[in-house]
Design a protein around this motif. Structure first.
Motif, PDB file in Angstrom:
ATOM      1  N   PRO A  67       0.813  -1.276   0.076  1.00 16.58           N
ATOM      2  CA  PRO A  67       0.127   0.157   0.217  1.00 16.58           C
ATOM      3  C   PRO A  67       0.927   1.158  -0.202  1.00 16.58           C
ATOM      4  N   ARG A  68       0.540   2.176  -0.707  1.00 17.40           N
ATOM      5  CA  ARG A  68       1.340   3.341  -0.872  1.00 17.40           C
ATOM      6  C   ARG A  68       1.361   3.985   0.611  1.00 17.40           C
ATOM      7  N   GLU A  69       0.451   4.066   1.407  1.00 18.45           N
ATOM      8  CA  GLU A  69       0.690   4.563   2.707  1.00 18.45           C
ATOM      9  C   GLU A  69       1.644   4.122   3.474  1.00 18.45           C
ATOM     10  N   LEU A  70       1.846   2.741   3.419  1.00 22.30           N
ATOM     11  CA  LEU A  70       2.878   1.950   4.098  1.00 22.30           C
ATOM     12  C   LEU A  70       4.237   2.218   3.390  1.00 22.30           C
ATOM     13  N   ILE A  71       4.481   2.421   2.314  1.00 21.42           N
ATOM     14  CA  ILE A  71       5.564   2.977   1.515  1.00 21.42           C
ATOM     15  C   ILE A  71       5.796   4.325   2.092  1.00 21.42           C
ATOM     16  N   SER A  72       4.993   5.102   2.364  1.00 23.39           N
ATOM     17  CA  SER A  72       5.224   6.312   2.748  1.00 23.39           C
ATOM     18  C   SER A  72       5.785   6.502   4.265  1.00 23.39           C
ATOM     19  N   LEU A  73       5.037   5.460   4.694  1.00 20.92           N
ATOM     20  CA  LEU A  73       5.458   5.265   6.424  1.00 20.92           C
ATOM     21  C   LEU A  73       6.929   4.696   6.343  1.00 20.92           C
ATOM     22  N   ILE A  74       7.319   3.852   5.455  1.00 21.86           N
ATOM     23  CA  ILE A  74       8.568   3.077   5.488  1.00 21.86           C
ATOM     24  C   ILE A  74       9.700   4.494   5.176  1.00 21.86           C
ATOM     25  N   ARG A  75       9.171   5.019   4.213  1.00 18.65           N
ATOM     26  CA  ARG A  75      10.388   6.153   3.700  1.00 18.65           C
ATOM     27  C   ARG A  75      10.290   7.232   4.707  1.00 18.65           C
ATOM     28  N   THR A  76       9.291   7.411   5.720  1.00 18.92           N
ATOM     29  CA  THR A  76       9.209   8.350   6.742  1.00 18.92           C
ATOM     30  C   THR A  76      10.357   7.818   7.789  1.00 18.92           C
ATOM     31  N   VAL A  77      10.386   6.402   8.072  1.00 17.94           N
ATOM     32  CA  VAL A  77      11.269   5.773   9.028  1.00 17.94           C
ATOM     33  C   VAL A  77      12.795   6.089   8.626  1.00 17.94           C
TER      34      VAL A  77
END
Ligand code: AFP
Length: 322
Positions: A14-24
């Motif tokens: 999911p795009r939101e999970l990718i964005s969360l991983i990129r935030t980490v």
């Protein structure tokens, strides 16, 4: 060289999970810089404070924890966080879909000797409609993780990441600040001749582990009929990365050194994420009596015994525990 987002999009992440991983990873890039600065940045050494684990906090423990906590809570992607350096969970966006548990700087006792350290993170879905201030939202078994990874701050900065479709390595291109895919689908060899354990605790181990390690040390003069090598980095991220790269068995077993603390490694933000990475690479991760990712947690800083790595060698070790 392929970059992180397209690789995970292809996996149906999911795009939101990718964005969360990129935030980490945005926080980890800054941590990589700070750790790389060493003595120049004035952040080596210890504070005068202790964390809930009863461990003296290193200055970098505090700095890295604050970095990750701030960036995650400001992102809006996170309902709550749990950290080795936070006594309690910290509430985030009540409408967010994910929760994150992390060890901001694993192996921090290595910072003052310029040895390996890393950040470990575990991402799970937030229960629908749950109260972000309710710590029970973290009481999920490791098999519920939707993503897990670590960033190893070594000669190069390497991300090991899984979203359930295998374990991959990305290396930080420090010139452009991007993580580039450098190993697709890491695989842990089923056999190994290399073990990792803190041997100074030998007299405190349970007999099963004493017998298993004795037989490794006996080498070709003993029942195993071949010689073994030992490594101990004293940073789980470094030892697990070696296992993912070339196989091995890593263990921090139950010991009687401190009757109040029979186990050392924390379930939510050390054992579970590492177990997912190892299993996704074909290895095994057990406590000695059960699969780590099946454990139903009952406390955010709960500790467990860890035996993980090359499938056949871990199974041999487990046979001593039957
Ligand atoms: P620190 O983060 O306090 O250095 O502990 C690291 C760790 O939790 C794990 O990363 C290591 O495998 C293990 O402890 C090392 O423990 P010993 O210092 O007892 O060898």
């Amino acid at each position: 060289m392929r970059r992180l987002p397209p690789v995970l999009l292809e996996d149906g992440c999911p795009r939101e999970l990718i964005s969360l991983i990129r935030t980490v990873l945005a926080a980890c890039k800054e941590i990589s810089f700070r750790v790389g600065q060493g003595a120049l940045s004035g952040v080596l050494g210890s504070t005068l404070d202790e964390n809930i684990q009863g461990e003296t906090q290193k200055k970098l423990d505090v700095l890295t924890n604050q970095l990750l906590k701030d960036i995650l809570l400001e992102s809006g992607y996170v309902k709550a966080i749990a950290s080795e350096e936070e006594d309690f969970t910290v509430a985030g966006n009540p409408d967010a879909n994910y929760i994150v548990a992390f060890d901001p700087l694993d192996g921090s006792s290595n910072t003052d000797i310029n040895s390996l350290v890393g950040t470990i993170f575990s991402i799970m879905a937030a229960p629908e409609g749950a109260d972000p201030a309710d710590p029970s939202i973290f009481m999920q078994p490791g098999k519920n993780q939707v993503a897990a990874g670590y960033v190893l701050y070594g000669p190069s900065t390497v991300l090991a990441l899984t979203t359930g479709k295998g374990t991959r390595f990305f290396t930080l291109d420090k010139t452009h600040g991007t993580f580039l895919l450098t190993q697709d689908f890491a695989t842990v060899p089923e056999e190994t001749s290399e073990f990792a354990i803190n041997a100074s605790n030998q007299r405190h181990w349970q007999p099963a582990m004493q017998n298993y390690i004795n037989d490794l040390i006996a080498g070709d003069t003993g029942p195993r009929g071949r010689n073994f090598n030992m490594r101990w980095i004293a940073a789980m991220v470094g030892d697990v990365h070696r296992v993912l790269c070339r196989g091995g068995i890593f263990t921090y077993p139950t010991d009687t050194k401190d009757p109040n603390k029979p186990n050392k490694l924390r379930l939510l933000y050390e054992a579970n994420p590492m177990a997912m990475l190892i299993e996704q690479a074909g290895g095994i991760a057990s406590t000695g009596t059960e699969r780590i990712m099946d454990i139903q947690p009952d406390a955010i800083h709960q500790r467990v015994a860890v035996i993980l790595g090359s499938k056949n060698e871990v199974e041999t070790c487990l046979s001593y525990h039957k």
